[in-house]
Design an enzyme around this catalytic site. Sequence first.
Site, PDB file in Angstrom:
ATOM      1  N   ASN A  11      20.870 -19.825 -11.413  1.00 15.62           N
ATOM      2  CA  ASN A  11      19.942 -18.897 -10.647  1.00 15.62           C
ATOM      3  C   ASN A  11      21.016 -17.973 -10.027  1.00 15.62           C
ATOM      4  O   ASN A  11      21.953 -18.430  -8.955  1.00 15.62           O
ATOM      5  CB  ASN A  11      19.337 -19.424  -9.629  1.00 15.62           C
ATOM      6  N   LYS A  14      21.400 -17.486  -6.193  1.00 15.48           N
ATOM      7  CA  LYS A  14      22.025 -18.873  -5.466  1.00 15.48           C
ATOM      8  C   LYS A  14      23.324 -18.744  -5.647  1.00 15.48           C
ATOM      9  O   LYS A  14      24.240 -18.957  -4.585  1.00 15.48           O
ATOM     10  CB  LYS A  14      21.275 -20.025  -5.941  1.00 15.48           C
ATOM     11  N   ASP A  70      18.729 -29.942  -4.538  1.00  8.53           N
ATOM     12  CA  ASP A  70      17.212 -30.037  -4.983  1.00  8.53           C
ATOM     13  C   ASP A  70      16.413 -29.936  -3.878  1.00  8.53           C
ATOM     14  O   ASP A  70      16.978 -30.305  -2.810  1.00  8.53           O
ATOM     15  CB  ASP A  70      16.986 -31.224  -5.565  1.00  8.53           C
ATOM     16  N   SER A  71      15.419 -29.205  -3.718  1.00  9.12           N
ATOM     17  CA  SER A  71      14.716 -29.155  -2.588  1.00  9.12           C
ATOM     18  C   SER A  71      13.397 -28.678  -2.882  1.00  9.12           C
ATOM     19  O   SER A  71      12.757 -28.441  -4.071  1.00  9.12           O
ATOM     20  CB  SER A  71      15.171 -27.870  -1.914  1.00  9.12           C
ATOM     21  N   GLY A 153       8.767 -18.687  -4.063  1.00  6.54           N
ATOM     22  CA  GLY A 153       8.034 -19.828  -3.884  1.00  6.54           C
ATOM     23  C   GLY A 153       6.983 -19.867  -2.748  1.00  6.54           C
ATOM     24  O   GLY A 153       6.037 -19.029  -2.735  1.00  6.54           O
ATOM     25  N   ASP A 155       6.946 -19.473   0.152  1.00  5.44           N
ATOM     26  CA  ASP A 155       7.703 -18.892   1.497  1.00  5.44           C
ATOM     27  C   ASP A 155       6.505 -17.898   2.216  1.00  5.44           C
ATOM     28  O   ASP A 155       6.093 -18.175   3.536  1.00  5.44           O
ATOM     29  CB  ASP A 155       8.519 -18.064   1.342  1.00  5.44           C
ATOM     30  N   HIS A 180      15.938 -24.998   5.409  1.00  8.09           N
ATOM     31  CA  HIS A 180      16.314 -26.377   5.132  1.00  8.09           C
ATOM     32  C   HIS A 180      17.772 -26.194   4.258  1.00  8.09           C
ATOM     33  O   HIS A 180      18.588 -27.066   4.428  1.00  8.09           O
ATOM     34  CB  HIS A 180      15.273 -26.949   4.001  1.00  8.09           C
ATOM     35  N   ARG A 181      17.902 -25.157   3.114  1.00 10.12           N
ATOM     36  CA  ARG A 181      19.121 -25.153   2.540  1.00 10.12           C
ATOM     37  C   ARG A 181      20.157 -24.591   3.436  1.00 10.12           C
ATOM     38  O   ARG A 181      21.323 -25.161   3.124  1.00 10.12           O
ATOM     39  CB  ARG A 181      18.909 -24.136   1.345  1.00 10.12           C
TER      40      ARG A 181
END
Length: 198
Positions: A11, A14, A70-71, A153, A155, A180-181
């Site tokens: 990605n 990212k 991973d999330s 996603g 969001d 979270h990330r």
Amino acid sequence: MLKELVIASHNSGKIAEFEQILKPFGVKVYSALELGLPDVEETGVTFAENAIIKAEALSRISGKACLADDSGLCVNVLGGRPGVFSARYAPDRDFERAMTMLIEEIRAVNTEDWSAFFACVLALKEPDKNVKLYEGRVDGKIIVDRKGSNGFGFDPIFVPNGFSKTFAEMTAEEKRKISHRGRAVNVFLQEEFNVKNI
């Protein structure tokens, strides 16, 4: 201290984010894509297991330190689902369909509890060292009407606790501070570079 790091992702967004975060520390960032590394299949049943699987595999192949994550979204009345299957919840990773499916599934439980949380686990594997884990979580609730066009996603239907807008209504900077990330990355920076906050 880390001098170079493979990000276990294809990605580009990212990768760019990690490059920006790690630039002040002189860390050379590589993507799995530019090194021709494979997209590792996520066969774990937890976020930690999936992150470890990816970090260990790509560190072994590349011979370099590797950071994988991973999330996903966990809905409390659904027993934590979709969880590790968040990206694969709907056919063809169609998140418009996924949001509709999720809302329908919560409604089917006939509950007033729409609480949920996003979780992220980062796994760092350096050659000849044990894997280290860094975790982040943000609690909130699912809403029925989609709001906002930022993010990706789930969001548009997730409102974090203490806020009145969804992740998709926030700027990238606003979201990164509480996501979270973002929280998992903060733990990583604190432990590896003794930095308090990004």
